[in-house]
Design an enzyme around this catalytic site. Sequence first.
Site, PDB file in Angstrom:
ATOM      1  N   ARG A 163       0.828  -1.212   0.000  1.00  0.00           N
ATOM      2  CA  ARG A 163       0.000   0.000   0.000  1.00  0.00           C
ATOM      3  C   ARG A 163       0.860   1.259   0.000  1.00  0.00           C
ATOM      4  O   ARG A 163       0.494   2.283   0.569  1.00  0.00           O
ATOM      5  CB  ARG A 163      -0.967   0.020   1.196  1.00  0.00           C
ATOM      6  CG  ARG A 163      -1.888  -1.171   1.284  1.00  0.00           C
ATOM      7  CD  ARG A 163      -2.802  -1.309   0.070  1.00  0.00           C
ATOM      8  NE  ARG A 163      -3.625  -2.489   0.187  1.00  0.00           N
ATOM      9  CZ  ARG A 163      -3.311  -3.699  -0.292  1.00  0.00           C
ATOM     10  NH1 ARG A 163      -2.170  -3.866  -0.952  1.00  0.00           N
ATOM     11  NH2 ARG A 163      -4.119  -4.720  -0.133  1.00  0.00           N
ATOM     12  N   SER A 235     -11.325  -0.994   3.042  1.00  0.00           N
ATOM     13  CA  SER A 235     -10.424  -1.208   4.179  1.00  0.00           C
ATOM     14  C   SER A 235      -9.933   0.137   4.714  1.00  0.00           C
ATOM     15  O   SER A 235      -9.222   0.869   4.022  1.00  0.00           O
ATOM     16  CB  SER A 235      -9.234  -2.072   3.755  1.00  0.00           C
ATOM     17  OG  SER A 235      -9.658  -3.351   3.360  1.00  0.00           O
ATOM     18  N   GLU A 333      -5.395   3.336   6.121  1.00  0.00           N
ATOM     19  CA  GLU A 333      -5.139   3.216   4.689  1.00  0.00           C
ATOM     20  C   GLU A 333      -5.800   4.356   3.929  1.00  0.00           C
ATOM     21  O   GLU A 333      -5.356   4.766   2.869  1.00  0.00           O
ATOM     22  CB  GLU A 333      -5.671   1.865   4.194  1.00  0.00           C
ATOM     23  CG  GLU A 333      -5.399   1.578   2.748  1.00  0.00           C
ATOM     24  CD  GLU A 333      -5.774   0.161   2.347  1.00  0.00           C
ATOM     25  OE1 GLU A 333      -6.253  -0.037   1.216  1.00  0.00           O
ATOM     26  OE2 GLU A 333      -5.583  -0.753   3.174  1.00  0.00           O
TER      27      GLU A 333
END
Length: 337
Positions: A163, A235, A333
Amino acid sequence: MIREFHQTSLRGRNSFGVEQHAARLAEFENAEDLRTLFGNGAPERWCVLGGGNNILFTRDYDGLLLTPVCRQITPLGEADGTVRIRVDAGVEWDDLVEWAVQHGLWGIENLSLIPGTAGAAPVQNIGAYGCEAKDVIEQVHMFCVDSRSTATLDAAHCCFGYRESVFKHELRGRVVITAVDIRLSRTPRPRLGYGDVEREVEARGGATLRNIREAICAIRRAKLPDPKVTGNAGSFFKNPVVDQSVAQQLRAEWPDMPVYPAAGAPGRAKLAAGWLIDKAGLKGYKSGRVGVHERQALVLVNLGGATGGEVLDFAHMVQARVHEKFGIEIDTEVNIL
């Protein structure tokens, strides 16, 4: 062509469905549009807003938001079964996956139903079910704000990680991604070793592109809320990466704790943030107008009318509870503005 909006509502432009406003929002198609928009230099505050699927607005945005709207998928050539294509930043990622499946091209089928645009894929290095965007990205085309010129960055220089990418760090606030070149394959390369993927694919008759895509979509729909119905950004937290020694200590106390290898990080291990949140007693937990989704603890949901500030406060509570129980920090995130 540029379309500009002033003091415009962002409620329909973010998947959390929070009601904030932008002082100025411009939809653009290409680098020439960006040259025009940055003709007098960059404003004090600006940001790219693609599909709004990985962002949480906690206040009105007093700068310029840029939204790519060009949605072309252009084949660049084929050699030895490898097909190269250029994807404009405004293409919906899942539309790209469907296009690839229809054309018999392997490589991104496991990334089905991930919300957002192709231009955001390299920024976040999106990933799911054992695959990441970096596996197929060759080059990223971008507009450099300071020089008002275009440039191309090879994947090797994008600093891709879990990520992570250079676009979240050194190039943040300096470039606007306009297109991405990716390589796909005509050779079947099914990747079924993650979660319930193999079982769902076999139930559909075996490892074809269509069956894999349908299996991934079914799994995601069963676990994740539809943002058109319940506001969310997928998420909200990243899976934490820790030293192997820390993972072993936790595993000794919690034998059922999922632990995965951390790709490209020897001596490190990846933990499952959703499992940590669940075991902290928060799966399905609600407070006011915000909650943790009952089927996927990584997902925070807007239960109706929540502000971005309320969501952020709730997220901080989740982080504190996980740290209190496990001594582990879980980072967000989602991009918070």
